[in-house]
Design a protein around this motif. Structure first.
Motif, PDB file in Angstrom:
ATOM      1  N   ASP A 180       0.849  -1.189   0.000  1.00 13.82           N
ATOM      2  CA  ASP A 180       0.000   0.000   0.000  1.00 13.82           C
ATOM      3  C   ASP A 180       0.884   1.239   0.000  1.00 13.82           C
ATOM      4  O   ASP A 180       1.865   1.308   0.746  1.00 13.82           O
ATOM      5  CB  ASP A 180      -0.908  -0.004   1.231  1.00 13.82           C
ATOM      6  CG  ASP A 180      -1.992   1.055   1.144  1.00 13.82           C
ATOM      7  OD1 ASP A 180      -1.661   2.246   1.342  1.00 13.82           O
ATOM      8  OD2 ASP A 180      -3.147   0.710   0.883  1.00 13.82           O
ATOM      9  N   ALA A 181       0.532   2.219  -0.819  1.00 15.71           N
ATOM     10  CA  ALA A 181       1.351   3.428  -0.927  1.00 15.71           C
ATOM     11  C   ALA A 181       1.468   4.161   0.396  1.00 15.71           C
ATOM     12  O   ALA A 181       2.459   4.875   0.630  1.00 15.71           O
ATOM     13  CB  ALA A 181       0.763   4.358  -1.989  1.00 15.71           C
ATOM     14  N   SER A 182       0.497   3.988   1.287  1.00 12.73           N
ATOM     15  CA  SER A 182       0.569   4.668   2.579  1.00 12.73           C
ATOM     16  C   SER A 182       1.785   4.198   3.383  1.00 12.73           C
ATOM     17  O   SER A 182       2.361   4.970   4.151  1.00 12.73           O
ATOM     18  CB  SER A 182      -0.706   4.447   3.386  1.00 12.73           C
ATOM     19  OG  SER A 182      -0.879   3.069   3.696  1.00 12.73           O
ATOM     20  N   THR A 183       2.179   2.936   3.211  1.00 12.79           N
ATOM     21  CA  THR A 183       3.358   2.424   3.912  1.00 12.79           C
ATOM     22  C   THR A 183       4.611   3.157   3.467  1.00 12.79           C
ATOM     23  O   THR A 183       5.457   3.544   4.288  1.00 12.79           O
ATOM     24  CB  THR A 183       3.513   0.914   3.657  1.00 12.79           C
ATOM     25  OG1 THR A 183       2.334   0.236   4.090  1.00 12.79           O
ATOM     26  CG2 THR A 183       4.727   0.364   4.381  1.00 12.79           C
ATOM     27  N   ALA A 184       4.750   3.355   2.165  1.00 12.22           N
ATOM     28  CA  ALA A 184       5.896   4.098   1.646  1.00 12.22           C
ATOM     29  C   ALA A 184       5.847   5.549   2.101  1.00 12.22           C
ATOM     30  O   ALA A 184       6.872   6.124   2.496  1.00 12.22           O
ATOM     31  CB  ALA A 184       5.918   4.017   0.122  1.00 12.22           C
ATOM     32  N   ALA A 185       4.671   6.155   2.052  1.00 10.68           N
ATOM     33  CA  ALA A 185       4.537   7.554   2.461  1.00 10.68           C
ATOM     34  C   ALA A 185       4.864   7.732   3.929  1.00 10.68           C
ATOM     35  O   ALA A 185       5.517   8.707   4.329  1.00 10.68           O
ATOM     36  CB  ALA A 185       3.122   8.055   2.159  1.00 10.68           C
ATOM     37  N   LEU A 186       4.394   6.799   4.760  1.00 14.75           N
ATOM     38  CA  LEU A 186       4.669   6.863   6.185  1.00 14.75           C
ATOM     39  C   LEU A 186       6.165   6.782   6.454  1.00 14.75           C
ATOM     40  O   LEU A 186       6.720   7.560   7.232  1.00 14.75           O
ATOM     41  CB  LEU A 186       3.948   5.729   6.900  1.00 14.75           C
ATOM     42  CG  LEU A 186       4.254   5.540   8.384  1.00 14.75           C
ATOM     43  CD1 LEU A 186       3.855   6.784   9.170  1.00 14.75           C
ATOM     44  CD2 LEU A 186       3.550   4.304   8.922  1.00 14.75           C
ATOM     45  N   HIS A 187       6.828   5.848   5.811  1.00 15.19           N
ATOM     46  CA  HIS A 187       8.273   5.726   5.991  1.00 15.19           C
ATOM     47  C   HIS A 187       8.982   7.009   5.548  1.00 15.19           C
ATOM     48  O   HIS A 187       9.898   7.494   6.231  1.00 15.19           O
ATOM     49  CB  HIS A 187       8.814   4.533   5.196  1.00 15.19           C
ATOM     50  CG  HIS A 187      10.299   4.369   5.308  1.00 15.19           C
ATOM     51  ND1 HIS A 187      11.182   5.025   4.475  1.00 15.19           N
ATOM     52  CD2 HIS A 187      11.060   3.635   6.162  1.00 15.19           C
ATOM     53  CE1 HIS A 187      12.416   4.701   4.803  1.00 15.19           C
ATOM     54  NE2 HIS A 187      12.372   3.858   5.827  1.00 15.19           N
TER      55      HIS A 187
END
Length: 329
Positions: free
Chosen positions: A295-302
Motif C-alpha cells: 500500500d502506498a501509505s506504507t511508503a509515504a509513512l516511511h
C-alpha cells in the motif's frame, strides 16, 4: 494462429500500409539544471491516427521513423538545429547565453520539423533541490500487470491515458515528497514503456495528478534494449544531477536488482529505495535495505519518518496512516 502471432501480423500490416501525409514530432518532457538542459525525442514519418485505443497504440508502435529530418529545438530563447538519426531519434543539449542561467521552475521547449511541431514541459531543477526521485512506471505508477503476459498486452494495447488505471495512492505519495512544499524534489521517470508512448505517458501523469515536472526517459525498443536498459539512463541522470536520489520501482521485474546495483555504484547518493510489491517478492534477499510495500501509505509513512516527505501532507493524503505518523517522534 495464436494471439501473439495475430498481433505481430497486425503490426506488420500497419507498418506496410500507405504512408499518411503528416509527420509527427515526439518531444520528451525534460529535466534540466540552471546551466544546461538536454532535450530529446523522435520524428515519425506519419502521425499515428486511430479511432480506438487499440488502433492508436498499434499505429504508434508501427509508425515509420523519419531519418535525416532537420529538427529545430528551442528553449528559453536558445535554439539549435539537429538531424534525426536512422531511428528517428534526436538529442541536443542547450546552454543559456554566456553569463546567464535558466531559471529554476517549469517552462516549455519546442521542436519543429517541416510539417509538424511539438512542445514539452521542462523542469529546471535548482541545485538546492532536496533530492531527485527516479521512478519506474509500469506497475509502479500505472497498473500494467507485467508479470501476466495476457493482461500486460491488454493494458498496453487496449488502454490509453484515459483508461489505464493508476496504482492507488501513488499520486498522493509522490505529491507529499519533499520536506518543504516550496522545495520540491525533481522527478525522472525511467521506464520500459516504448518511446512512441511519450504522449500517452505524459497525459496519464497529468490526468492522475502526479506532480508536474517529470522528465521522461522511455525505452527505444530493439534487440539491444531488452535488458540492462535502465542502468545507463540512471547513471547518466546521477552524473548530470548531483542531488541525493530516491529510487522507486516494483518487484515484478528487475527494479530491486537494478537499484541495488546503482546504490553500490554511487555510494552515499541513494537516500531510500521503495519497491511496490507487484509479485515475485517471496525472496526477501531481493530487497536489502529497501522498503517493500503493498500500500502506498506504507511508503509515504516511511518517507515522513525519515524526512523525505511532509508529515501534514501524508496525514491528509492517507488519513488511515495519520495516527501512526503522529506517534513517530
Amino acid at each position: 494462429m495464436n494471439a501473439s502471432a495475430r498481433l505481430a501480423a497486425l503490426v506488420l500490416a500497419l507498418a506496410s500500409a500507405p504512408v499518411l501525409a503528416d509527420p509527427a514530432v515526439l518531444l520528451s518532457p525534460a529535466l534540466g539544471r540552471p546551466g544546461s538542459v538536454t532535450l530529446q525525442g523522435r520524428v515519425l514519418a506519419e502521425t499515428p491516427h486511430g479511432s480506438t485505443a487499440l488502433s492508436r497504440n498499434l499505429r504508434s508502435l508501427a509508425a515509420r521513423n523519419w531519418k535525416g529530418a532537420k529538427v529545430e529545438v528551442s528553449f528559453e530563447g536558445v535554439t539549435a538545429t539537429v538531424t534525426s538519426a536512422e531511428d528517428g531519434n534526436f538529442q541536443v543539449t542547450l546552454q543559456p547565453p554566456e553569463g546567464g542561467s535558466f531559471a529554476p521552475g517549469r517552462s516549455s521547449a519546442q521542436a519543429r520539423v517541416p510539417g509538424a511541431t511539438a512542445s514539452a514541459s521542462v523542469e529546471i531543477l535548482a541545485d538546492s533541490a532536496p533530492f531527485l526521485v527516479v521512478s519506474d512506471f509500469d506497475d509502479t505508477l500505472a497498473i500494467s500487470e507485467v508479470t501476466k503476459p495476457g493482461k500486460l498486452a491488454a493494458n498496453a494495447l487496449l488502454r490509453d491515458e484515459d483508461t489505464q488505471k493508476a496504482v492507488p495512492g501513488m499520486p498522493g505519495f509522490y505529491g507529499c515528497l519533499g520536506a518543504e512544499a516550496k522545495a520540491a524534489p525533481g522527478f525522472a521517470l525511467v521506464s520500459g514503456s516504448p518511446v512512441q508512448f511519450i504522449p500517452r505517458v505524459g497525459a496519464f501523469l497529468e490526468r492522475h495528478r502526479f506532480p508536474v515536472g517529470f522528465g521522461l526517459f522511455l525505452r527505444d525498443f530493439g534487440p539491444g534494449t531488452l535488458s540492462t536498459y535502465k542502468q545507463p539512463l540512471i547513471r547518466s541522470l546521477l552524473q548530470r544531477f548531483p542531488h541525493p536520489v530516491v529510487l522507486v520501482g516494483d518487484s515484478g521485474e528487475k527494479d530491486p536488482e537494478v537499484y541495488a546495483q546503482i546504490r553500490e555504484e554511487f555510494p552515499g547518493r541513494v537516500r531510500a529505495i521503495y519497491i511496490r510489491d507487484a509479485g515475485h517478492s517471496a525472496n526477501a534477499a531481493r530487497f536489502p535495505d529497501m522498503v517493500l510495500f503493498k500500500d502506498a501509505s506504507t511508503a509515504a509513512l516511511h518517507a515522513a519518518q525519515v524526512g523525505l516527505a511532509r508529515r501534514e501532507c501524508v496525514t491528509a493524503a492517507f488519513p488511515q496512516a495519520a495516527p501512526r505518523v503522529e506517534e513517530t517522534p
